[in-house]
Write a protein that holds these residues in place. Structure first.
Motif, PDB file in Angstrom:
ATOM      1  N   GLU A 144       0.802  -1.231   0.000  1.00 22.35           N
ATOM      2  CA  GLU A 144       0.000   0.000   0.000  1.00 22.35           C
ATOM      3  C   GLU A 144       0.829   1.272   0.000  1.00 22.35           C
ATOM      4  O   GLU A 144       0.606   2.175  -0.813  1.00 22.35           O
ATOM      5  CB  GLU A 144      -0.971   0.002   1.180  1.00 22.35           C
ATOM      6  CG  GLU A 144      -2.175  -0.887   0.892  1.00 22.35           C
ATOM      7  CD  GLU A 144      -3.098  -1.035   2.079  1.00 22.35           C
ATOM      8  OE1 GLU A 144      -3.155  -0.113   2.908  1.00 22.35           O
ATOM      9  OE2 GLU A 144      -3.741  -2.082   2.166  1.00 22.35           O
ATOM     10  N   ASN A 147       2.525   2.612  -3.084  1.00 21.21           N
ATOM     11  CA  ASN A 147       1.651   3.030  -4.183  1.00 21.21           C
ATOM     12  C   ASN A 147       1.051   1.842  -4.948  1.00 21.21           C
ATOM     13  O   ASN A 147       0.866   1.920  -6.148  1.00 21.21           O
ATOM     14  CB  ASN A 147       2.431   3.978  -5.130  1.00 21.21           C
ATOM     15  CG  ASN A 147       1.526   4.737  -6.060  1.00 21.21           C
ATOM     16  OD1 ASN A 147       0.365   4.997  -5.719  1.00 21.21           O
ATOM     17  ND2 ASN A 147       2.025   5.081  -7.251  1.00 21.21           N
ATOM     18  N   ILE A 148       0.840   0.751  -4.208  1.00  8.61           N
ATOM     19  CA  ILE A 148       0.177  -0.404  -4.832  1.00  8.61           C
ATOM     20  C   ILE A 148      -1.056  -0.722  -3.979  1.00  8.61           C
ATOM     21  O   ILE A 148      -1.008  -1.596  -3.100  1.00  8.61           O
ATOM     22  CB  ILE A 148       1.105  -1.645  -4.895  1.00  8.61           C
ATOM     23  CG1 ILE A 148       2.506  -1.251  -5.368  1.00  8.61           C
ATOM     24  CG2 ILE A 148       0.502  -2.723  -5.802  1.00  8.61           C
ATOM     25  CD1 ILE A 148       3.526  -2.366  -5.227  1.00  8.61           C
ATOM     26  N   PRO A 149      -2.155   0.011  -4.184  1.00  6.23           N
ATOM     27  CA  PRO A 149      -3.330  -0.223  -3.334  1.00  6.23           C
ATOM     28  C   PRO A 149      -3.947  -1.598  -3.583  1.00  6.23           C
ATOM     29  O   PRO A 149      -3.592  -2.278  -4.549  1.00  6.23           O
ATOM     30  CB  PRO A 149      -4.298   0.887  -3.743  1.00  6.23           C
ATOM     31  CG  PRO A 149      -3.779   1.445  -5.013  1.00  6.23           C
ATOM     32  CD  PRO A 149      -2.355   1.042  -5.183  1.00  6.23           C
ATOM     33  N   LYS A 150      -4.839  -1.979  -2.679  1.00  8.87           N
ATOM     34  CA  LYS A 150      -5.562  -3.250  -2.811  1.00  8.87           C
ATOM     35  C   LYS A 150      -6.232  -3.283  -4.188  1.00  8.87           C
ATOM     36  O   LYS A 150      -6.707  -2.247  -4.658  1.00  8.87           O
ATOM     37  CB  LYS A 150      -6.624  -3.309  -1.712  1.00  8.87           C
ATOM     38  CG  LYS A 150      -7.078  -4.676  -1.340  1.00  8.87           C
ATOM     39  CD  LYS A 150      -7.849  -4.593  -0.010  1.00  8.87           C
ATOM     40  CE  LYS A 150      -8.465  -5.930   0.318  1.00  8.87           C
ATOM     41  NZ  LYS A 150      -9.569  -6.290  -0.554  1.00  8.87           N
ATOM     42  N   ASP A 151      -6.229  -4.440  -4.796  1.00  6.88           N
ATOM     43  CA  ASP A 151      -6.856  -4.636  -6.107  1.00  6.88           C
ATOM     44  C   ASP A 151      -6.139  -3.939  -7.259  1.00  6.88           C
ATOM     45  O   ASP A 151      -6.634  -3.916  -8.383  1.00  6.88           O
ATOM     46  CB  ASP A 151      -8.337  -4.208  -6.113  1.00  6.88           C
ATOM     47  CG  ASP A 151      -9.120  -4.962  -5.058  1.00  6.88           C
ATOM     48  OD1 ASP A 151      -8.790  -6.151  -4.852  1.00  6.88           O
ATOM     49  OD2 ASP A 151     -10.019  -4.376  -4.444  1.00  6.88           O
ATOM     50  N   HIS A 152      -4.974  -3.306  -6.977  1.00  7.38           N
ATOM     51  CA  HIS A 152      -4.212  -2.694  -8.074  1.00  7.38           C
ATOM     52  C   HIS A 152      -3.626  -3.817  -8.940  1.00  7.38           C
ATOM     53  O   HIS A 152      -3.068  -4.781  -8.408  1.00  7.38           O
ATOM     54  CB  HIS A 152      -3.082  -1.840  -7.493  1.00  7.38           C
ATOM     55  CG  HIS A 152      -2.396  -0.962  -8.504  1.00  7.38           C
ATOM     56  ND1 HIS A 152      -1.574  -1.471  -9.470  1.00  7.38           N
ATOM     57  CD2 HIS A 152      -2.408   0.384  -8.687  1.00  7.38           C
ATOM     58  CE1 HIS A 152      -1.106  -0.478 -10.207  1.00  7.38           C
ATOM     59  NE2 HIS A 152      -1.601   0.667  -9.756  1.00  7.38           N
ATOM     60  N   PRO A 153      -3.745  -3.713 -10.271  1.00  4.37           N
ATOM     61  CA  PRO A 153      -3.245  -4.814 -11.119  1.00  4.37           C
ATOM     62  C   PRO A 153      -1.749  -5.083 -10.948  1.00  4.37           C
ATOM     63  O   PRO A 153      -1.295  -6.208 -11.173  1.00  4.37           O
ATOM     64  CB  PRO A 153      -3.551  -4.335 -12.547  1.00  4.37           C
ATOM     65  CG  PRO A 153      -4.022  -2.929 -12.433  1.00  4.37           C
ATOM     66  CD  PRO A 153      -4.425  -2.659 -11.026  1.00  4.37           C
ATOM     67  N   ALA A 154      -0.990  -4.057 -10.488  1.00  4.97           N
ATOM     68  CA  ALA A 154       0.462  -4.265 -10.319  1.00  4.97           C
ATOM     69  C   ALA A 154       0.761  -5.326  -9.260  1.00  4.97           C
ATOM     70  O   ALA A 154       1.863  -5.869  -9.225  1.00  4.97           O
ATOM     71  CB  ALA A 154       1.145  -2.956  -9.951  1.00  4.97           C
ATOM     72  N   ARG A 155      -0.221  -5.646  -8.403  1.00  5.52           N
ATOM     73  CA  ARG A 155       0.036  -6.691  -7.393  1.00  5.52           C
ATOM     74  C   ARG A 155       0.361  -8.034  -8.059  1.00  5.52           C
ATOM     75  O   ARG A 155       1.012  -8.882  -7.478  1.00  5.52           O
ATOM     76  CB  ARG A 155      -1.168  -6.846  -6.470  1.00  5.52           C
ATOM     77  CG  ARG A 155      -1.269  -5.707  -5.488  1.00  5.52           C
ATOM     78  CD  ARG A 155      -2.071  -6.084  -4.278  1.00  5.52           C
ATOM     79  NE  ARG A 155      -2.120  -4.946  -3.362  1.00  5.52           N
ATOM     80  CZ  ARG A 155      -2.372  -5.037  -2.080  1.00  5.52           C
ATOM     81  NH1 ARG A 155      -2.620  -6.198  -1.547  1.00  5.52           N
ATOM     82  NH2 ARG A 155      -2.365  -3.971  -1.316  1.00  5.52           N
ATOM     83  N   PRO A 260       5.256   0.764  -9.552  1.00  5.57           N
ATOM     84  CA  PRO A 260       4.383   1.841  -9.060  1.00  5.57           C
ATOM     85  C   PRO A 260       5.061   2.806  -8.093  1.00  5.57           C
ATOM     86  O   PRO A 260       4.634   3.942  -7.955  1.00  5.57           O
ATOM     87  CB  PRO A 260       3.258   1.079  -8.348  1.00  5.57           C
ATOM     88  CG  PRO A 260       3.290  -0.294  -8.922  1.00  5.57           C
ATOM     89  CD  PRO A 260       4.712  -0.562  -9.282  1.00  5.57           C
ATOM     90  N   LYS A 300       4.516  10.402  -4.651  1.00  5.80           N
ATOM     91  CA  LYS A 300       3.406   9.922  -3.814  1.00  5.80           C
ATOM     92  C   LYS A 300       3.937   9.129  -2.620  1.00  5.80           C
ATOM     93  O   LYS A 300       3.380   9.181  -1.528  1.00  5.80           O
ATOM     94  CB  LYS A 300       2.492   8.994  -4.637  1.00  5.80           C
ATOM     95  CG  LYS A 300       1.491   9.707  -5.484  1.00  5.80           C
ATOM     96  CD  LYS A 300       0.487   8.650  -5.963  1.00  5.80           C
ATOM     97  CE  LYS A 300      -0.358   9.210  -7.087  1.00  5.80           C
ATOM     98  NZ  LYS A 300      -1.059   8.168  -7.814  1.00  5.80           N
TER      99      LYS A 300
END
Ligand code: FA5
Length: 348
Positions: A144, A147-155, A260, A300
């Motif tokens: 998080e 800059n990789i929030p939940k459900d972000h495709p980068a996960r 990200p 960010k």
């Protein structure tokens, strides 16, 4: 039993005992000889016990003979004991100086440890400090705050091993860190710029293994934050690192890449160690082998830890030491590092 019989038995016993003693060459047999001939239930003791049935003169005569035999046997026993001991000692001190010596197995550092230390030394020589952090990590730090929030495709870039634990404070889920980048956040949360730090450590990914992928491997993360830090500083630092690790003959290439938590992002590659850039199986005919991801820290992310992104800039990078060792030593399968084959490990 008549006196004559007893006397015969005694002299026969003595001959038999001494003969049997002569043939004994170990202490265990010697002890059982002592029990048989001189022990409380031994033959001689039985004869001595029976003397009470004889009249006085006979008893004195037979008794004195039996006691003499007993003393003689005791003396022989003690002599024999001594000679066995002497023999054993002589055997022990005899050695053949021409025999080859026993080799001492020396321990050594695992090749990953060696390469991690080499990488750290290269950055320490450029003024970086070393930090370490937890392998079991919060989602918040691993994703998080990067800059990789939940459900972000980068996960999807990091197949994750989740830990079945949530604390009562409603904190984010736990996982085995998929990269060392969460330490960027932990370090920035705990300190003020200027920062120049590298973080070696283990990472875990839920992925199938192959010649260049392990499910657990090391990374070395780097982070520099301060006033006026530019992309050119990053290139200069990483070129110098490549020169220290691989020598000045190797070519280095930067290309745009996406992570990200950096903007702009880059991948750094060096020319293939096998074909020297002309293209082969190892470099998949590209002539280049990627060794790390890097980039300028995303504003960010800086804002997320409370830094003023109009004042501070920084760069970050993350590399895989096993992949670097593979390049340096021409190892064609990463799985060799952790399969505990001593023939492989002894080479380093
Ligand atoms: C990352 O993990 C980013 N955190 C790197 C980064 C840090 C980018 C800071 C920008 C700024 P990536 O997934 O590409 O990126 O992994 C980085 C390096 O780790 C790779 O170049 C490779 O050397 C190594 N690596 C990744 N996955 C594996 C694996 N399964 N087995 C062995 N090494 C791996």
């Amino acid at each position: 039993m008549s006196v004559d019989n007893i006397l015969n038995r005694l002299s026969e016993l003595k001959v038999r005992a001494l003969q049997s003693l002569n043939g004994i060459d170990d202490t265990e047999a010697l002890d059982s000889w002592r029990v048989d001939y001189l022990g409380r239930r031994g033959e001689l003791t039985q004869i001595l016990r029976g003397l009470s049935d004889l009249d006085n003169d006979d008893r004195r005569h037979v008794g004195s003979l039996a006691n003499n035999i007993k003393s003689e046997l005791e003396q022989s026993l003690s002599d024999h004991q001594q000679s066995l001991k002497d023999r054993e000692l002589a055997g022990r001190t005899q050695f053949d100086v021409t025999l080859p010596g026993r080799s001492i197995d020396m321990g050594r550092l695992h090749p990953t440890t060696q390469i991690v230390r080499e990488i750290c030394d290269a950055f320490v020589s450029m003024g970086f400090q070393i930090a370490e952090g937890p392998e079991v990590e919060w989602d918040r730090y691993n994703f998080e705050m990067l800059n990789i929030p939940k459900d972000h495709p980068a996960r999807d870039m990091w197949d994750t091993l989740w830990v079945d634990y949530k604390d009562n404070n409603g904190d984010t889920p736990m996982l085995l860190r998929t990269h060392t980048s969460p330490m960027q956040i932990r370090i920035m949360e705990d300190s003020e710029p200027p920062i120049r730090v590298i973080v070696p450590g283990k990472c875990y990914r839920y992925e199938a293994t192959d010649a260049t992928h392990e499910w657990h491997f090391y990374q070395v993360e780097g982070l520099a934050v301060g006033e006026g830090i530019t992309f050119a500083d990053m290139k200069g630092t990483l070129f110098e690192f490549a020169r220290i690790m691989f020598g000045s003959d190797r070519k280095v290439r930067f290309r745009v890449d996406y992570f990200p938590f950096v903007e702009p992002g880059a991948e750094m590659a060096i020319d293939c160690f096998v074909c020297k850039g002309s293209g082969c199986r190892v470099c998949k005919n590209s002539g280049w082998i990627e060794i790390m991801g890097a980039g300028m820290v995303n504003p960010k992310v800086l804002e997320g830890v409370g830094y003023d992104s109009s004042k501070y800039t920084g760069f970050a990078f993350g590399m895989g030491p096993e992949r670097i060792a593979m390049l340096k030593y021409g190892i064609d399968d990463i799985r060799l590092f952790y399969s505990n084959d001593m023939r492989f490990l002894r080479q380093f």
